[in-house]
Motif scaffolding. Structure first.
Motif, PDB file in Angstrom:
ATOM      1  N   GLU A 240       0.839  -1.205   0.000  1.00 61.44           N
ATOM      2  CA  GLU A 240       0.000   0.000   0.000  1.00 61.44           C
ATOM      3  C   GLU A 240       0.872   1.253   0.000  1.00 61.44           C
ATOM      4  OE1 GLU A 240      -3.206   0.320  -0.315  1.00 61.44           O
ATOM      5  OE2 GLU A 240      -3.456  -1.861  -0.482  1.00 61.44           O
ATOM      6  N   PRO A 241       0.484   2.301  -0.711  1.00 63.37           N
ATOM      7  CA  PRO A 241      -0.818   2.535  -1.340  1.00 63.37           C
ATOM      8  C   PRO A 241      -0.926   2.041  -2.782  1.00 63.37           C
ATOM      9  CG  PRO A 241       0.496   4.523  -1.475  1.00 63.37           C
ATOM     10  CD  PRO A 241       1.330   3.522  -0.741  1.00 63.37           C
ATOM     11  N   HIS A 250       3.000   7.968   0.237  1.00 63.06           N
ATOM     12  CA  HIS A 250       3.324   8.299   1.636  1.00 63.06           C
ATOM     13  C   HIS A 250       3.923   9.701   1.782  1.00 63.06           C
ATOM     14  CE1 HIS A 250       2.343   4.375   3.248  1.00 63.06           C
ATOM     15  NE2 HIS A 250       3.111   3.785   2.355  1.00 63.06           N
TER      16      HIS A 250
END
Length: 275
Positions: A240-241, A250
């Motif tokens: 993720e993401p 991030h």
């Protein structure tokens, strides 16, 4: 980026007398470093005339590198391998990890002899980092290099960085197989940090065309979409993401996000080897 467009012809004995420009030294100029020549500045100026967003993307990519290193360090990674590193200065991996802990080890790889000379000088007093001059398209040779083996333990997880590098690898050189060949030799829990120009960057395409018409043959840059990047990641699981625009990976603050982050033409991802 790697330095494959116009490598220095003088060899490692002339590290400060390179007549031809290279990606590595042009990037150094845009990052306010000190390892570039007048020829690099001239080409950098021409590129900026044709594609004024490129210096911004280079600086943002360096910010992304810092975020990825810190994220990986938080995940327990202590070994880092940067493929197509260019000159490791201006907040590169070894400088970031030095602020985090004393148990990290870093290996940089680039095939340009001039980059090798400058990089080895930069790392002369950094005991936990090495630079090896090898073609990154030869995974077995890279991972068997004695200097790499001296500092990295391949039985433990390694974070491999390919930031802005695969866009210089042609389809016929099979970037998906290249990644697979590296990770076949790395342990479970190893990561791949990847960034790439996305398809549809009309500003870049127009800039390259203008550069070719005004000056000379433009640098070879491949643009790939998110499906192609997912294919390159192969059996790696995407963390993720997911595969996102560079500022959206991030972001540490609003400055990382900037304006119109969803339009930044660079996609990034972090993949992990789970088996």
């Amino acid at each position: 980026m790697a330095s494959t467009w116009a490598p220095n012809q003088d060899g490692p004995d002339h590290p400060h007398n390179a007549p031809e420009p290279s990606f590595a030294r042009i990037n150094d100029y845009w990052l306010d470093g000190s390892d570039h020549t007048e020829a690099d500045v001239e080409i950098a100026t021409r590129i900026t005339m044709c594609a004024p967003h490129i210096p911004y993307l280079v600086r943002e990519l360096r910010h992304l590198l810092g975020r990825m290193v810190r994220e990986l360090h938080g995940l327990g990674i202590r070994q880092f391998l940067d493929l197509g590193s260019g000159i490791p200065n201006v907040q590169h991996i070894h400088q970031v990890v030095a602020e985090l802990s004393a148990d990290c080890r870093v290996v940089y790889v680039d095939s340009d002899p001039d980059v090798a000379s400058r990089s080895q000088a930069t790392l002369r007093d950094v005991p936990f980092a090495r630079f090896i001059s090898t073609d990154i398209r030869q995974p077995a040779e890279v991972l068997a290099d004695p200097q790499l083996r001296e500092i990295l333990d391949l039985s433990e997880p390694v974070a491999v960085f390919l930031l802005g590098t695969l866009q210089e690898i042609a389809d016929e050189d099979d970037p998906r197989q290249l990644v697979a060949d590296y990770f076949a030799r790395l342990s479970q829990g190893s990561y791949l940090a990847l960034s790439h120009f996305g398809k549809g960057d009309q500003q870049l395409a127009s800039g390259l065309d203008m550069f070719g018409r005004m000056f000379q043959q433009p640098p070879p840059v491949r643009m790939r979409d998110t499906d192609e990047l997912r294919a390159i990641l192969g059996d790696l699981s995407v963390v993720e993401p997911g595969i996102v625009r560079m500022p959206l990976w991030h972001p540490s603050d609003d400055q990382d996000m900037g304006q119109n982050a969803e339009h930044v033409p660079v996609h990034v991802a972090l993949g992990v080897k789970n088996q």
